[in-house]
Write an enzyme that holds these catalytic residues in place. Structure first.
Site, PDB file in Angstrom:
ATOM      1  N   ARG A 154       0.928  -1.097   0.152  1.00 24.69           N
ATOM      2  CA  ARG A 154      -0.086   0.131   0.078  1.00 24.69           C
ATOM      3  C   ARG A 154       0.914   1.236   0.013  1.00 24.69           C
ATOM      4  NH1 ARG A 154      -1.723   3.166   4.482  1.00 24.69           N
ATOM      5  NH2 ARG A 154      -3.346   4.494   3.911  1.00 24.69           N
ATOM      6  N   SER A 191      -6.671   3.496   0.728  1.00 22.05           N
ATOM      7  CA  SER A 191      -6.664   2.722   2.020  1.00 22.05           C
ATOM      8  C   SER A 191      -6.436   1.443   2.046  1.00 22.05           C
ATOM      9  CB  SER A 191      -8.017   3.281   2.712  1.00 22.05           C
ATOM     10  OG  SER A 191      -8.998   2.467   2.160  1.00 22.05           O
ATOM     11  N   ASP A 217     -19.940   5.267   9.767  1.00 25.25           N
ATOM     12  CA  ASP A 217     -20.303   5.997  11.112  1.00 25.25           C
ATOM     13  C   ASP A 217     -20.616   7.523  10.436  1.00 25.25           C
ATOM     14  OD1 ASP A 217     -21.045   6.880  13.565  1.00 25.25           O
ATOM     15  OD2 ASP A 217     -18.855   7.300  13.917  1.00 25.25           O
ATOM     16  N   GLN A 254     -17.802   7.707   0.338  1.00 26.64           N
ATOM     17  CA  GLN A 254     -17.473   8.266   1.941  1.00 26.64           C
ATOM     18  C   GLN A 254     -17.880   9.984   1.695  1.00 26.64           C
ATOM     19  OE1 GLN A 254     -13.236   7.248   1.706  1.00 26.64           O
ATOM     20  NE2 GLN A 254     -13.828   5.274   2.792  1.00 26.64           N
ATOM     21  N   SER A 305     -17.197  -4.441   8.001  1.00 26.68           N
ATOM     22  CA  SER A 305     -17.321  -3.120   8.892  1.00 26.68           C
ATOM     23  C   SER A 305     -16.241  -3.042   9.486  1.00 26.68           C
ATOM     24  CB  SER A 305     -18.493  -3.476  10.282  1.00 26.68           C
ATOM     25  OG  SER A 305     -18.472  -2.357  11.100  1.00 26.68           O
ATOM     26  N   ASN A 306     -15.554  -1.892   9.490  1.00 27.32           N
ATOM     27  CA  ASN A 306     -14.029  -1.473   9.735  1.00 27.32           C
ATOM     28  C   ASN A 306     -14.202  -0.928  11.189  1.00 27.32           C
ATOM     29  OD1 ASN A 306     -11.715  -0.951  10.120  1.00 27.32           O
ATOM     30  ND2 ASN A 306     -11.270   0.346   8.457  1.00 27.32           N
ATOM     31  N   GLY A 350     -10.532  -5.303  12.841  1.00 27.59           N
ATOM     32  CA  GLY A 350     -10.200  -4.623  14.064  1.00 27.59           C
ATOM     33  C   GLY A 350      -9.054  -3.522  13.621  1.00 27.59           C
ATOM     34  N   HIS A 391     -26.221 -19.261  10.920  1.00 28.94           N
ATOM     35  CA  HIS A 391     -25.810 -20.930  11.059  1.00 28.94           C
ATOM     36  C   HIS A 391     -26.838 -21.906  10.604  1.00 28.94           C
ATOM     37  CE1 HIS A 391     -23.339 -23.773  12.670  1.00 28.94           C
ATOM     38  NE2 HIS A 391     -23.335 -23.499  13.857  1.00 28.94           N
ATOM     39  N   ASP A 400     -22.167 -23.552   7.804  1.00 26.73           N
ATOM     40  CA  ASP A 400     -21.481 -24.183   9.176  1.00 26.73           C
ATOM     41  C   ASP A 400     -20.261 -23.660   9.269  1.00 26.73           C
ATOM     42  OD1 ASP A 400     -19.035 -25.652   7.415  1.00 26.73           O
ATOM     43  OD2 ASP A 400     -20.986 -26.158   6.501  1.00 26.73           O
TER      44      ASP A 400
END
Length: 475
Positions: free
Chosen positions: A284, A299, A342, A371, A392-393, A417, A445, A449
């Site tokens: 990157r 990013s 967000d 964005q 989801s970051n 994360g 589920h 599986d």
């Protein structure tokens, strides 16, 4: 005798509308503008028509009126903006279908308006050959001596009045724009993308307000080096005491209640792992200057999204949907990967369409667009619907692990994360600095599986730990 009834100012020009005109041809009062065409309408003895809120799609039955662009007594022309409404999916600008005078606004700001119910009353005599309210199918009618760039010969083009207005204001022929909506309908995003390709720039958007966090510098102590300071965020406008306040849920918050209530019925399966990103971090850094030269901020997210799409090619059940009774599975052909954002309006999840057919650079460019629109609260319905898989970051805020909730009718979601520098051992038992990111997966589920989710995660992980390996599967 000439009786003047209305005077209208537009771009420093005066448009006089007459109630009675003797010895004058009506065409002599025609007003032309470089980008838009206004037609003179004589509204004496006009009829009052109730302009109803049309169906804006996606099963939306009610919206919140966020802003009025007109008031009672204002003169409007076709395609003039009347108001902005917000559904539980997106904000939409409602435009007039008539030339006339606004006689009544049926709602105040922040009130709920219902599809099929009157929005405004307009006094007009232009009720002949009025097209259906949902969409303008053909170009607006013009006289033989009035040729505009909106006229399309030989075929019909689906586009809403707001989209046609945007095209007219930017001198774009709709026949040259490829529609990505249902039945090849031309969307606002298609016009913006066309402008981007033609001019290298998109329409200006309202900047997101900057939040200034003051820094608190602590005085050095004997056991604290002088050059070290502590930056502590300080909250402003703190209310120590006050009265309880009750507000009705609306807009996106109301949508979240509905979505999460449906998600609660899904048995979630969780899977967690960590990814070593040393090679990706280096790649990157090498690619960022090239992307910036093309006007794109690169990013890590485009790489995460592309790796997920490559994994979905091997495990298509993760890119599927289940009907309400869990009797049928639909395998989605397109990888429309959502990215949780967000925003000031709350949690929104726009998606990048057809990731399986996009390059990493194209994904990065589309993310930049989403964005920017999210920061300006201008995400459209097309941006927020049709997702098939979500990432989801949470690392952008600082989280490490999470238990993400599936967004029905999707069947899987991942939470990424923050990237941390941590000690790890190599194959020779030597300690080295590793760029570690934790990932948390949730899957439905009922149809997925644990082994399938683990194999997909391992494949996704291998692409990111060895970015060159993605070249083998890129199409």
């Amino acid at each position: 005798m000439l009786c003047i009834r209305h005077i209208r100012f537009y771009s420093n020009f005066c448009l006089l509308k007459a109630k009675y005109i003797y010895g004058l041809d009506k065409s002599a009062w025609r007003y032309r503008h470089p980008h838009r065409l206004f037609r003179t309408t004589f509204v004496s003895n006009g009829q009052i028509v109730q302009f109803k809120l049309s169906d804006i799609g996606e099963g939306i039955t009610e919206v919140t009126v966020k802003e009025w662009y007109v008031k009672e007594g204002d003169i409007v022309s076709q395609f003039d903006s009347i108001c902005e409404v917000q559904s539980d999916k997106a904000s939409v600008t409602i435009t007039s279908r008539y030339d006339g005078i606004i006689r009544k606004l049926h709602y105040n700001l922040d009130e709920i308006a219902y599809v099929g119910k009157p929005l405004v009353d307009i006094e007009t005599d232009a009720l002949k050959d009025v097209a259906p309210e949902e969409d303008v199918v053909e170009a607006p009618a013009v006289s033989h001596d009035e040729h505009t760039h909106q006229e399309i010969k030989g075929h019909k083009t689906l586009a809403t009045p707001a989209v046609r207005r945007l095209a007219m204001e930017n001198n774009i022929k709709l026949s040259e724009v490829v529609g990505t909506g249902k039945d090849n309908r031309i969307l606002k995003e298609d016009i913006l993308n066309y402008l981007d390709k033609q001019t290298g720039a998109i329409l200006p958007l309202s900047p997101k307000p900057k939040i200034i966090t003051p820094s608190l510098k602590l005085e050095p102590t004997p056991d604290m080096p002088k050059e070290k300071t502590s930056t502590i965020p300080i909250s402003q406008h703190i209310v120590i005491a006050g009265k309880d306040k009750t507000e009705a849920l609306s807009g996106f918050h109301k949508a979240m209640v509905k979505t999460m209530t449906a998600a609660l019925k899904i048995p979630h399966f969780g899977y967690y792992d960590e990814v070593e990103l040393n090679q990706l971090v280096q790649l990157r850094e090498e690619m960022k200057p090239t992307a910036q030269a093309r006007g794109v901020n690169l990013s890590f997210m485009p790489f995460f999204i592309k790796a997920a799409s490559l994994g979905l090619l091997h495990y298509p059940i993760l890119n599927a949907s289940v009907d309400e009774n869990a009797q049928n599975i639909t395998y989605k052909a397109s990888h429309n990967i959502g990215v949780a954002m967000d925003t000031e309006q709350g949690l929104l999840v726009p998606n990048v369409k057809n990731v399986q057919a996009r390059t990493v650079f194209e994904i990065a460019s589309e993310l930049n667009r989403l964005q920017n629109l999210g920061s300006a609260n201008q995400l459209g319905t097309n941006d927020l619907t049709g997702g098939t898989f979500t990432l989801s970051n949470i690392g952008r805020i600082g989280g490490t692990y999470a238990k993400p909730v599936i967004l029905p009718p999707e069947v899987a979601i991942g939470a990424l994360g923050k990237i941390q520098v941590l000690p790890r051992f190599d194959s020779n038992g030597e300690v080295f600095k590793a760029q570690i990111m934790n990932v948390s997966w949730s899957a439905d589920h009922r149809i997925i599986d644990g082994a399938t989710m683990a194999r997909f995660s391992n494949l996704w992980k291998s692409y990111l730990e060895n970015p060159a390996s993605m070249l083998l599967d890129l199409k």
